[in-house]
Structure formats: C-alpha cells, structure tokens
Design a protein around this motif. Structure first.
Motif, short mmCIF file in Angstrom:
data_model
loop_
_atom_site.label_atom_id
_atom_site.label_comp_id
_atom_site.label_asym_id
_atom_site.label_seq_id
_atom_site.Cartn_x
_atom_site.Cartn_y
_atom_site.Cartn_z
N PRO A 1 16.61 9.08 39.94
CA PRO A 1 16.46 10.44 40.43
C PRO A 1 17.71 11.02 41.10
N GLY B 1 17.81 12.03 33.55
CA GLY B 1 17.36 11.86 34.94
C GLY B 1 16.05 11.08 35.00
N GLY B 2 15.88 10.30 36.05
CA GLY B 2 14.63 9.56 36.24
C GLY B 2 14.42 8.54 35.14
N ASP B 3 13.23 8.53 34.56
CA ASP B 3 12.91 7.64 33.44
C ASP B 3 12.81 8.47 32.16
N VAL C 1 9.19 9.54 31.12
CA VAL C 1 8.31 10.29 32.02
C VAL C 1 8.80 11.73 32.06
N THR D 1 11.62 6.66 37.99
CA THR D 1 11.19 8.05 37.90
C THR D 1 11.17 8.70 39.28
N SER D 2 11.45 10.01 39.31
CA SER D 2 11.59 10.68 40.61
C SER D 2 10.31 10.61 41.43
N MET E 1 7.49 19.33 38.03
CA MET E 1 7.66 20.70 37.50
C MET E 1 6.55 21.63 37.96
N ALA F 1 15.29 14.47 45.71
CA ALA F 1 15.29 13.12 46.28
C ALA F 1 16.53 12.35 45.84
N ALA G 1 11.82 19.33 42.41
CA ALA G 1 10.99 18.78 43.49
C ALA G 1 9.69 18.25 42.90
N1 SAH Z 1 12.41 12.10 33.55
C1 SAH Z 1 12.44 12.65 34.90
C2 SAH Z 1 11.63 13.92 35.02
C3 SAH Z 1 12.22 15.08 34.24
S1 SAH Z 1 11.26 16.53 34.40
C4 SAH Z 1 11.94 11.58 35.87
O1 SAH Z 1 11.43 10.54 35.43
O2 SAH Z 1 12.07 11.78 37.08
C5 SAH Z 1 12.06 17.33 35.75
C6 SAH Z 1 11.19 17.27 36.98
O3 SAH Z 1 11.34 16.00 37.61
C7 SAH Z 1 11.59 18.26 38.05
O4 SAH Z 1 10.99 19.53 37.81
C8 SAH Z 1 11.01 17.61 39.29
O5 SAH Z 1 9.62 17.79 39.36
C9 SAH Z 1 11.27 16.13 39.01
N2 SAH Z 1 12.54 15.66 39.59
C10 SAH Z 1 13.64 15.27 38.91
N3 SAH Z 1 14.60 14.83 39.76
C11 SAH Z 1 14.08 14.96 41.00
C12 SAH Z 1 14.56 14.65 42.30
N4 SAH Z 1 15.78 14.17 42.51
N5 SAH Z 1 13.74 14.89 43.36
C13 SAH Z 1 12.50 15.38 43.18
N6 SAH Z 1 11.99 15.68 41.97
C14 SAH Z 1 12.76 15.47 40.90
#
Ligand code: SAH
Length: 252
Positions: A11, A87-89, A92, A117-118, A169, A198, A226
């Motif tokens: 994240p 970003g994240g996974d 997801v 994942t975030s 989202m 985060a 967020a």
């Molecule tokens: N694949 C990503 C999600 C992508 S969709 C994952 O696994 O995290 C994008 C959404 O992820 C954003 O609208 C928000 O809801 C969340 N997101 C991504 N990065 C974030 C972060 N650093 N802090 C909080 N929410 C985050």
C-alpha cells in the motif's frame, strides 16, 4: 519466450514489499509502474531495465488498459521479463485477474506475486484486527463502486453477515453507502474508521460512526486513496485514530 509477472507493491511503505518481489525486480527487463506504488520501491529495479509509468497522476491521463496489455505481450514475446508493479495486491481490486486472463489468452505466461493489500496494511497500522473472537468472525473486502449500477454490493447481505467490512473505492459514494447500511439495519453508531493513504507521508486515520461517515469525510477533508472499515473491531484501534469530535453545529 519471456513472461509477465504481476507484482503487488503493497500500500505504501516500501518495507512491506516481499523478498520475492525484490528478487524479481532485480532481474526485470521492463517494469510498468502504477500510480499507487511508492517511489522508493523503484530503487530495487535492475538499473538497465526500461521503466514505464502507467498511472493517472503526474498530469497524464491513465494509460489505456488495452495499450498496457499489448505492450506487455509484445515485450514478453521478445523474450523479456516484464513486470507490472501494482499497488497493494494484484488480485484485490487491482484488475490483475482480467490482465492475467487477457495475457494467457494470447499465449503469454503470467505469474502473480502477492502484495499486502491496503485493507490489511491500513488496519494493522491503526491496531485494528480484521477478525477478533470478541468482535467479528470474518472480514469482507468489498468495493464501494461496482462496474455499473447492477453490480453494486448487496449491502443488506453484508450487514446480515455481521462481519468486519473493508470498503475500497468508497469515498465518493460514502453517503449512499452509509444510507444503505443503515437502511439494512446496521446500528447508526456502528464504529467506522476512514484510513487515508496508509503507509505514505499523507497517512491519516479517523474514527467516526456509520451515521456520521459522510460528514466526517467532509469535515476532516479526507480523500482518495482511502479505505473505510466498519465494525466494532475499529474500537480496538481507538487510541491511534483521530476522533471526529468536532462540535456539531445544530442547523435549525
Ligand atoms: N490492489 C489494491 C487496490 C486497488 S483499488 C490493493 O490491494 O490495495 C484502489 C483502492 O485501494 C483505493 O480507492 C483505496 O480504497 C485503496 N487504497 C489503495 N492504496 C491505499 C492506501 N495507501 N491507503 C488506503 N487505501 C488505499
């Protein structure tokens, strides 16, 4: 024949990258980088690799998905190791599933490497366990923003499950979400945490309730990216979250 590797970059905090991701980045030939990837992660990339930003920020419009997939397929056919850093996974809400299917359909081999994942990273940073034997028997990751109206989440079913809800989202539709949850019988003072950006310098986490969710977002000036976490587990993190205790103005 090369291959495409979809890698989750986590994240924000670059230290949350997996060792597997670092090893692959060190030998990548081409790396496509999404918006939500922390810049320090790029330090792990093989210095001779071609690095291509494909995000919306930095003034450019988001690179069309079809173009990204074509580019990855072309490079893989040239024998390159192509990495897509997301970003994240990747699996997801990252459209990793769609990308993998499209590439496999073209005969390209695809590997996927997990990222944190975030929804998990953000909650952990604020001391919020997603499950807890005294609070919640499970967790649901859900998007607040379906592909179209027909694919909106079944909020009554989610409320009935009594599980921790982690909404991705959901910021733009927070008003509709809060209404739908309460209409489905969720108590209006159910604890909510809104965790913005985060693992980055603009990280913030605020506690609210389901009834106050939209007004807290507005009053505290919170925005994307967020996640919104709903459930009594939020109170485990109360000491670390900013409280939304601004005096209420009674408009009559
Ligand atoms: N694949 C990503 C999600 C992508 S969709 C994952 O696994 O995290 C994008 C959404 O992820 C954003 O609208 C928000 O809801 C969340 N997101 C991504 N990065 C974030 C972060 N650093 N802090 C909080 N929410 C985050």
């Amino acid at each position: 024949m090369g291959k495409v590797i979809l890698i989750g970059a986590g994240p924000g905090d670059p230290d949350l990258l997996t060792i597997k991701a670092v090893k692959i980045l060190r030998r990548a030939d081409v790396v496509l980088v999404d918006d939500l990837v922390h810049p320090d992660i790029l330090d792990h990339i093989n210095p001779t690799a071609r690095v291509i930003p494909v995000g919306k920020r930095g003034g450019c419009k988001s690179t069309p998905q079809a173009f990204i997939e074509r580019l990855m397929a072309e490079e893989a056919r040239l024998g390159k190791t192509v990495v897509r850093l997301k970003g994240g996974d990747p699996f997801v809400f990252g459209r990793g599933g769609e990308e993998r299917e499209h590439l496999l359909a073209q005969g390209i081999s695809v590997e996927v490497v997990n990222g944190i994942t975030s929804g998990m990273a953000a909650t952990t940073l604020y001391g919020i366990p997603l499950t807890h034997r005294d609070h919640s028997q499970g967790v649901i990751f859900v998007t607040g923003h379906g592909k179209d109206d027909a694919t909106q989440p079944d909020w009554p079913a989610l409320v009935a499950s009594r599980m921790t809800l982690v909404i991705y989202m959901g910021m733009r539709r927070s008003n509709e979400i809060a209404q739908a949850l309460q209409a489905a019988g969720m108590r209006s003072d159910m604890p909510v945490a809104i965790i913005q950006a985060a693992g980055t310098a603009s990280q913030r986490g605020v506690r609210s309730t389901v009834a106050d969710l939209p007004s807290t977002i507005a009053r505290k000036g919170l925005g994307s990216p967020a996640i919104i976490v709903i459930g009594t587990v939020v109170d485990c993190g109360a000491a670390l979250l900013e409280q939304d205790d601004a005096p209420r103005v009674d408009v009559r």
